[in-house]
Design a protein around this motif. Structure first.
Motif, PDB file in Angstrom:
ATOM      1  N   UNK A 103      13.685   3.598  -4.441  1.00  0.00           N
ATOM      2  CA  UNK A 103      14.590   2.215  -4.688  1.00  0.00           C
ATOM      3  C   UNK A 103      14.074   0.850  -4.102  1.00  0.00           C
ATOM      4  N   UNK A 104      13.353   1.398  -3.288  1.00  0.00           N
ATOM      5  CA  UNK A 104      12.973   0.115  -2.333  1.00  0.00           C
ATOM      6  C   UNK A 104      11.555   0.509  -2.785  1.00  0.00           C
ATOM      7  N   UNK A 105      11.304   0.406  -4.101  1.00  0.00           N
ATOM      8  CA  UNK A 105       9.556  -0.052  -4.550  1.00  0.00           C
ATOM      9  C   UNK A 105      10.033  -1.451  -5.008  1.00  0.00           C
ATOM     10  N   UNK A 106       8.867  -2.412  -5.008  1.00  0.00           N
ATOM     11  CA  UNK A 106       8.855  -4.091  -5.337  1.00  0.00           C
ATOM     12  C   UNK A 106      10.352  -5.065  -4.715  1.00  0.00           C
ATOM     13  N   UNK A 107      11.494  -3.935  -3.809  1.00  0.00           N
ATOM     14  CA  UNK A 107      12.738  -4.997  -3.804  1.00  0.00           C
ATOM     15  C   UNK A 107      12.086  -6.034  -2.091  1.00  0.00           C
ATOM     16  N   UNK A 146       4.430  -5.538   2.613  1.00  0.00           N
ATOM     17  CA  UNK A 146       4.952  -4.255   2.523  1.00  0.00           C
ATOM     18  C   UNK A 146       5.919  -4.657   2.962  1.00  0.00           C
ATOM     19  N   UNK A 147       7.048  -3.509   2.314  1.00  0.00           N
ATOM     20  CA  UNK A 147       8.543  -3.696   2.827  1.00  0.00           C
ATOM     21  C   UNK A 147       9.085  -2.485   3.490  1.00  0.00           C
ATOM     22  N   UNK A 148       7.620  -1.833   4.500  1.00  0.00           N
ATOM     23  CA  UNK A 148       7.856  -0.707   4.936  1.00  0.00           C
ATOM     24  C   UNK A 148       7.832  -1.167   6.318  1.00  0.00           C
ATOM     25  N   UNK A 149      10.027  -1.135   6.227  1.00  0.00           N
ATOM     26  CA  UNK A 149       9.807  -1.555   8.048  1.00  0.00           C
ATOM     27  C   UNK A 149       9.039  -1.031   9.414  1.00  0.00           C
ATOM     28  N   UNK A 162      10.132   4.965   1.507  1.00  0.00           N
ATOM     29  CA  UNK A 162      10.852   4.659   2.761  1.00  0.00           C
ATOM     30  C   UNK A 162      11.584   5.709   3.394  1.00  0.00           C
ATOM     31  N   UNK A 163      10.575   5.490   5.036  1.00  0.00           N
ATOM     32  CA  UNK A 163      11.694   6.483   6.196  1.00  0.00           C
ATOM     33  C   UNK A 163      12.076   6.122   7.062  1.00  0.00           C
ATOM     34  N   UNK A 164      12.557   4.167   6.562  1.00  0.00           N
ATOM     35  CA  UNK A 164      13.737   3.389   7.128  1.00  0.00           C
ATOM     36  C   UNK A 164      14.566   4.001   6.359  1.00  0.00           C
ATOM     37  N   UNK A 165      14.512   3.812   5.351  1.00  0.00           N
ATOM     38  CA  UNK A 165      15.738   3.529   4.272  1.00  0.00           C
ATOM     39  C   UNK A 165      16.019   4.861   4.294  1.00  0.00           C
ATOM     40  N   UNK A 219       0.741  -1.417   0.090  1.00  0.00           N
ATOM     41  CA  UNK A 219       0.052   0.363  -0.099  1.00  0.00           C
ATOM     42  C   UNK A 219       0.811   1.036   0.308  1.00  0.00           C
ATOM     43  N   UNK A 220       2.109   1.421   0.597  1.00  0.00           N
ATOM     44  CA  UNK A 220       2.508   2.644  -0.049  1.00  0.00           C
ATOM     45  C   UNK A 220       3.453   3.344  -0.994  1.00  0.00           C
ATOM     46  N   UNK A 221       3.393   2.041  -2.032  1.00  0.00           N
ATOM     47  CA  UNK A 221       3.966   2.307  -2.536  1.00  0.00           C
ATOM     48  C   UNK A 221       3.396   3.231  -3.638  1.00  0.00           C
ATOM     49  N   UNK A 222       4.373   4.755  -3.733  1.00  0.00           N
ATOM     50  CA  UNK A 222       3.083   5.927  -4.809  1.00  0.00           C
ATOM     51  C   UNK A 222       3.062   6.733  -3.794  1.00  0.00           C
ATOM     52  N   UNK A 223       3.619   6.542  -2.515  1.00  0.00           N
ATOM     53  CA  UNK A 223       2.704   7.299  -1.651  1.00  0.00           C
ATOM     54  C   UNK A 223       4.185   7.922  -1.071  1.00  0.00           C
TER      55      UNK A 223
END
Length: 580
Positions: free
Chosen positions: A422-426, A167-170, A451-454, A140-144
């Motif tokens: 860069x974090x989209x889809x990884x 999600x990849x958003x840690x 990506x706040x964590x990244x 859900x966070x992709x493109x936000x």
């Protein structure tokens, strides 16, 4: 008391020649907030689609409570292209409010005219506004942008009902979920608690699995050695030993995890990376960026933030030399070789085989360690096993395609990396390896990311693009930027260009300004020569701790003077350009 909503019982799912899930079971009750994680292609989205009823399993059973309502955000949402945004949202006030909060303000826009990111936000607004017992969200966070993600995190944390999300958003995982389910080796591994708890549990599980496997191998060696030494008498004891060996060899065990290995070198980088002199860019008569003056350093670690459409990608393209500014100038250093890792996929024909895509760039590659490896070996290091090397690029999953593009970018040995989302889809394992690689990477890095964590992990400084197109500097990385934005009565962020002394506006440079501007190039050249001598001396006296310490102290002072001189030269040049 929680109510049971849905059960997956011994679910199996395969695609042509690719088993994805084997005999997996999962129960979902009210109050469950489940984060689904796993490597690209492991079956995360497949699991979500089976729960949502969008895909049928090949075997097993699904038990749903009577009248169960499921709202879904699919990974690639589809709408009728002739429909408008208003048609999709309907008359519901909540859906319209959600869409407005996510930046979809043109209700009359045809869905077919929307970008992929806008369609994803539209689908997210509909899913959030739909009454449901289970909310299923795929990335859900992709493109936000980061503000929208902050809002979404608060919204999900306060929502009732069950939640199932990939999600990849840690940070989102740590704040929202109470159970983490890892899809690995076609099975589900359930961990109770937050993402941080999952990391601890996974480490303990892997240690246990390694211990069990070590004992199995030791026992197998012992049994085989006994059989080799023993005469082949068909005694019951011998038969029992043979049976034990067969059982040990047939033990079902997880395939070993193939760790992603990034060991690709960067070219030598000089002190002059990128200088922006009053740079600006406009589209359709509207200035997206304007008045940007900044000198990028050779060890820069910069994160770019701003709302969608603010100009983050445009800023990266200016630095990369992919577009020209409409005012001012952007100058790249003579040693700079940019590497671009953007949101838009590279133009690789879909029928190109994976191995050929890599060989077209290089047959062999020298790693940072000095070892030369083949294209096949390099693919394996990037988690592409030999059996997929001849697969068509068009058949790769979104995450696999992104991993391939990361490989092709780094193969070119850039010394300036420009990363656009860069974090989209990884997957999370890939992100963690990439973050560790960037820690030691010797070049300059500029990243636009939601990506706040990244951002927190990788960037030392945050630059925000303001509504007027200017760039503002927030030193201290994401955590400091976040504190500054949320603190009541916070002071305004520092502008990216150095502050000038307050003085009455002049229509021309003063005599002292002109003289300083004329003398600065010679001073900069002198400081650069001094820096080079100190670097050479440091290399010569590397074994002498006392001498190296003193030389390092002197080098720090020279670098500070050089930075101040170059910044002042940029400031005066900018002023002269404005007044000419």
């Amino acid at each position: 008391m929680s109510e049971h909503l849905l059960s997956l019982e011994s679910i199996t799912k395969s695609y042509p020649e690719t088993p994805v899930l084997t005999g997996v079971s999962l129960g979902i009750s009210t109050g469950d907030r489940i984060g689904i994680i796993g490597r690209n292609g492991s079956g995360k989205s497949t699991l979500l689609r089976i729960v949502a009823g969008l895909e049928e399993p090949d075997g097993g059973r699904i038990v749903r409570s009577r009248g169960l309502r499921v709202a879904v955000l699919d990974q690639d949402p589809e709408f009728a292209p002739e429909a408008t945004v208003a048609d999709v949202l309907g008359d519901g006030r909540e859906a319209i409010a959600m869409a407005d909060r996510l930046g979809l303000v043109d209700a009359a826009a045809p869905v077919g005219s929307l970008s992929g990111g806008q369609r994803k936000r539209l689908a997210l607004a509909v899913a959030l506004a739909t009454p449901s017992d289970i909310l299923v969200l795929d990335e859900p966070t992709n493109h936000l942008d980061v503000d929208s993600i902050d809002w979404l995190e608060d919204h999900l944390a306060g929502r009732t009902g069950a939640l199932l999300l990939v999600t990849h958003d840690r940070y989102l995982l740590d704040r929202v979920v109470n159970r983490v389910v890892e899809v690995y080796a076609r099975r589900l591994h359930v961990h109770h608690g937050t993402y941080q708890r999952y990391l601890e549990s996974r480490a303990a599980r892997e240690d246990h699995e390694a211990t069990v496997e070590h004992r199995r191998r030791q026992r197998l060696r012992t049994e085989l050695a006994w059989l080799r030494r023993t005469p082949k008498a068909r005694t019951s004891k011998s038969k029992a030993r043979v049976k034990r060996v067969e059982e040990l060899m047939a033990t079902d065990r997880d395939e070993p995890r193939r760790a992603l290995a990034i060991d690709l070198p960067a070219r030598r980088i000089g002190s002059k990376v990128v200088n922006l002199h009053n740079a600006g860019k406009r589209y359709g008569g509207r200035w997206i960026l304007r008045g940007i003056t900044h000198k990028l350093h050779e060890r820069a670690r910069i994160g770019i933030v701003g709302p969608n459409g603010a100009g983050k990608t445009t800023f990266l393209r200016l630095i990369a030399g992919r577009i020209e500014p409409d005012e001012g100038k952007v100058t790249l250093g003579s040693t700079i070789h940019p590497g671009w890792y953007g949101q838009d996929p590279r133009t690789i024909p879909a029928t190109t085989r994976l191995i050929h895509a890599v060989r077209e760039q290089a047959e062999t590659t020298r790693l940072a360690s000095g070892i030369v490896i083949s294209a096949m070996q390099l693919l394996e290091r990037f988690q592409f096993p030999p059996d997929v090397h001849k697969a068509a690029v068009g058949d790769l999953s979104g995450g696999e395609r992104r991993r391939l593009e990361l490989l092709l970018t780094l193969m070119d040995a850039p010394n300036l990396l420009l990363l656009d989302e860069p974090t989209n889809d990884l997957d999370l394992d890939t992100l963690e390896t990439l973050e560790e690689y960037l820690d030691a990477w010797p070049g300059a890095l500029v990243v636009a990311s939601h990506d706040r964590y990244f951002l927190d992990r990788v960037c030392d400084d945050i630059f925000s693009i303001e509504p007027d197109g200017s760039l503002r500097h927030h030193p201290g990385g994401w955590a400091a930027y976040r504190r500054e934005r949320t603190a009541p009565g916070r002071p305004a962020a520092e502008p990216s260009r150095p502050r000038r002394r307050r003085r009455r506006r002049s229509t021309k440079l003063t005599y002292n300004d002109r003289r300083e501007l004329d003398l600065l190039p010679e001073r900069i050249a002198h400081l650069e020569a001094h820096r080079d001598r100190l670097l050479a001396d440091l290399e010569t006296h590397a074994a002498d701790h006392a001498a190296a310490t003193e030389l390092g102290r002197r080098l720090d002072a020279v670098l500070a003077d050089l930075d101040a001189a170059e910044t002042r030269w940029l400031e005066l040049t900018d002023l002269a350009d404005r007044l000419d």
